[in-house]
Scaffold this active site. Sequence first.
Site, mmCIF file in Angstrom:
data_model
loop_
_atom_site.group_PDB
_atom_site.id
_atom_site.type_symbol
_atom_site.label_atom_id
_atom_site.label_comp_id
_atom_site.label_asym_id
_atom_site.label_seq_id
_atom_site.Cartn_x
_atom_site.Cartn_y
_atom_site.Cartn_z
ATOM 1 N N CYS A 1 0.836 -1.011 -0.060
ATOM 2 C CA CYS A 1 0.085 -0.074 0.029
ATOM 3 C C CYS A 1 0.855 1.180 -0.108
ATOM 4 O O CYS A 1 2.186 1.135 0.162
ATOM 5 C CB CYS A 1 -1.068 0.096 1.168
ATOM 6 S SG CYS A 1 -2.360 1.242 1.038
ATOM 7 N N CYS B 1 -0.200 4.153 1.777
ATOM 8 C CA CYS B 1 -0.262 5.394 2.799
ATOM 9 C C CYS B 1 0.553 5.665 3.621
ATOM 10 O O CYS B 1 0.822 6.354 4.335
ATOM 11 C CB CYS B 1 -1.676 4.843 3.365
ATOM 12 S SG CYS B 1 -1.704 3.427 4.527
ATOM 13 N N CYS C 1 -3.784 6.308 0.177
ATOM 14 C CA CYS C 1 -3.378 5.018 -0.276
ATOM 15 C C CYS C 1 -2.785 4.922 -1.599
ATOM 16 O O CYS C 1 -2.861 3.777 -2.091
ATOM 17 C CB CYS C 1 -4.451 4.046 0.232
ATOM 18 S SG CYS C 1 -4.915 3.690 1.834
ATOM 19 N N LYS D 1 -12.542 -4.418 2.255
ATOM 20 C CA LYS D 1 -11.871 -3.736 3.435
ATOM 21 C C LYS D 1 -12.877 -2.607 3.434
ATOM 22 O O LYS D 1 -12.818 -1.823 2.480
ATOM 23 C CB LYS D 1 -10.608 -3.252 2.838
ATOM 24 C CG LYS D 1 -9.790 -2.358 3.683
ATOM 25 C CD LYS D 1 -8.384 -2.207 3.638
ATOM 26 C CE LYS D 1 -7.768 -0.990 4.536
ATOM 27 N NZ LYS D 1 -6.458 -0.755 4.323
ATOM 28 N N ARG E 1 -3.487 3.720 12.552
ATOM 29 C CA ARG E 1 -2.903 4.971 11.937
ATOM 30 C C ARG E 1 -1.774 5.692 12.716
ATOM 31 O O ARG E 1 -1.002 6.454 12.283
ATOM 32 C CB ARG E 1 -3.964 5.861 11.260
ATOM 33 C CG ARG E 1 -4.551 5.063 10.327
ATOM 34 C CD ARG E 1 -5.945 5.850 9.764
ATOM 35 N NE ARG E 1 -6.804 5.142 8.732
ATOM 36 C CZ ARG E 1 -7.887 5.500 8.392
ATOM 37 N NH1 ARG E 1 -8.343 6.340 8.828
ATOM 38 N NH2 ARG E 1 -8.409 4.577 7.609
ATOM 39 N N GLU F 1 -16.446 -7.621 -5.038
ATOM 40 C CA GLU F 1 -15.008 -7.433 -4.883
ATOM 41 C C GLU F 1 -14.239 -8.555 -4.926
ATOM 42 O O GLU F 1 -13.030 -8.769 -5.310
ATOM 43 C CB GLU F 1 -14.787 -6.515 -3.641
ATOM 44 C CG GLU F 1 -15.285 -4.996 -3.616
ATOM 45 C CD GLU F 1 -14.107 -4.320 -4.290
ATOM 46 O OE1 GLU F 1 -13.124 -4.718 -4.736
ATOM 47 O OE2 GLU F 1 -14.129 -2.964 -4.173
ATOM 48 N N LYS G 1 -11.879 -7.300 6.008
ATOM 49 C CA LYS G 1 -11.308 -6.552 7.100
ATOM 50 C C LYS G 1 -12.301 -5.125 7.473
ATOM 51 O O LYS G 1 -12.545 -4.533 6.504
ATOM 52 C CB LYS G 1 -9.843 -6.020 6.840
ATOM 53 C CG LYS G 1 -9.340 -4.895 7.560
ATOM 54 C CD LYS G 1 -7.957 -4.491 6.972
ATOM 55 C CE LYS G 1 -7.535 -3.637 7.563
ATOM 56 N NZ LYS G 1 -6.270 -3.072 6.909
ATOM 57 N N SER H 1 -6.736 -3.071 14.710
ATOM 58 C CA SER H 1 -6.286 -2.384 15.884
ATOM 59 C C SER H 1 -7.294 -1.817 16.859
ATOM 60 O O SER H 1 -6.911 -2.010 17.940
ATOM 61 C CB SER H 1 -5.307 -0.999 15.289
ATOM 62 O OG SER H 1 -6.045 -0.348 14.446
HETATM 63 C C1 PBG Z 1 -3.344 0.550 4.967
HETATM 64 C C2 PBG Z 1 -3.784 -0.347 5.992
HETATM 65 C C3 PBG Z 1 -4.735 -0.152 7.157
HETATM 66 C C4 PBG Z 1 -4.696 -1.213 8.079
HETATM 67 C C5 PBG Z 1 -3.822 -2.000 7.395
HETATM 68 N N1 PBG Z 1 -3.469 -1.531 6.305
HETATM 69 C C6 PBG Z 1 -5.184 1.277 7.464
HETATM 70 C C7 PBG Z 1 -6.009 2.103 6.533
HETATM 71 O O1 PBG Z 1 -6.517 1.756 5.717
HETATM 72 O O2 PBG Z 1 -6.111 3.273 7.250
HETATM 73 C C8 PBG Z 1 -5.437 -1.197 9.417
HETATM 74 C C9 PBG Z 1 -5.052 -2.336 10.233
HETATM 75 C C10 PBG Z 1 -5.492 -2.094 11.810
HETATM 76 O O3 PBG Z 1 -6.475 -1.208 12.134
HETATM 77 O O4 PBG Z 1 -4.851 -2.871 12.435
HETATM 78 N N2 PBG Z 1 -3.786 0.351 3.804
#
Ligand code: PBG
Length: 332
Positions: free
Chosen positions: A128, A130, A138, A203, A213, A241, A256, A282
């Site tokens: 990614c 980001c 991203c 996602k 983040r 998707e 996710k 998270s």
């Molecule tokens: C990045 C990404 C994210 C997560 C995993 N890959 C964050 C987002 O989309 O802002 C989140 C994982 C987590 O919250 O544990 N693209």
Amino acid sequence: MPGGTVMAEFPAYRARRLRRTDALRRLVQETRSAGVDDLVLPLFVIPGAGLERPVPSMPGVAQRSVDRIVEISRAARELGIAAVMLFGVPEIKNAKASAAHDDDGVIQRAVRAIRRAVPDLVVMTDVCCCEYTDHGHCGIVRNGEVENDATLAVLERIAVSHARAGADVVCPSDMMDGRVARIRGGLDEAGFAGVAILAYAAKYASAFYGPFRDAAESVPRFGDRRGYQMDPANVEEALREVALDIAEGADMIMVKPALAYLDVIRRVKDRFGYPVAAYNVSGEYAMVKAAAAQGWIDEARAVDELLTGIRRAGASVIVTYFALDVASRQGR
Ligand code: PBG
């Protein structure tokens, strides 16, 4: 008995008969709780050496320099954990996310080091932009918008550089359209036909990514991610998707976050029969840790129940910050 239809009626049928002892309960248990070999441990890699910086909103999680990443990866493997998933926090962020595909970047160095030190650990990498863009989005931004097609070329370069470093599985989490096909093509052309793709197919634009983040230092500087991540209300769209990502060459499918999306996991599993991974994100981790720290819930039991639920819903792979906790409890 389809649908769990009860053939006999009370008092001939007494559900409590099979709940009388531990051994009986275990005998009729339909889903084992997550075992170490179902778990993937996410790790955050930073530049430098000898560094371990705790992430305040995720107790027990830290950003680590490559040497420390190797140590924790070795410990994880010794406890039986199947895989790690690496996220990079680079020194320099820019509009093109160029640190992401630098062959000497934090992720590429971490992958090579883990490969050498812990050869039988599965190494997965987040693909990614980001964590590498100065604006925190991203992909490549033009006129205030994340440009889909311009981003694909960058994602392809990132995935190929991860494969060159020795990654087993690359995991695009950007939600751009067409990226799985582009990455598959790039990998094959570069001679990495054996590297697998775990696609974050469904996602969602979630409030539960907040602590991540902080850990990845990837809060968007403007706007939000709803222009590319999914609306939490949609499941038919998730199935589209997933269908697309499978058609484009995904080997495994990610849903996710996990806990508010167990129905999505189940429908993806039933419809496609592909290996489904669930990301216990998270915010889900932070909620449990915070309540446990207050003494409001029994952490070990709560974690076991949540991970069992995710497995019961149909996930065979669980990405979770609890992986080490679970593994050390099971090892006792
Ligand atoms: C990045 C990404 C994210 C997560 C995993 N890959 C964050 C987002 O989309 O802002 C989140 C994982 C987590 O919250 O544990 N693209």
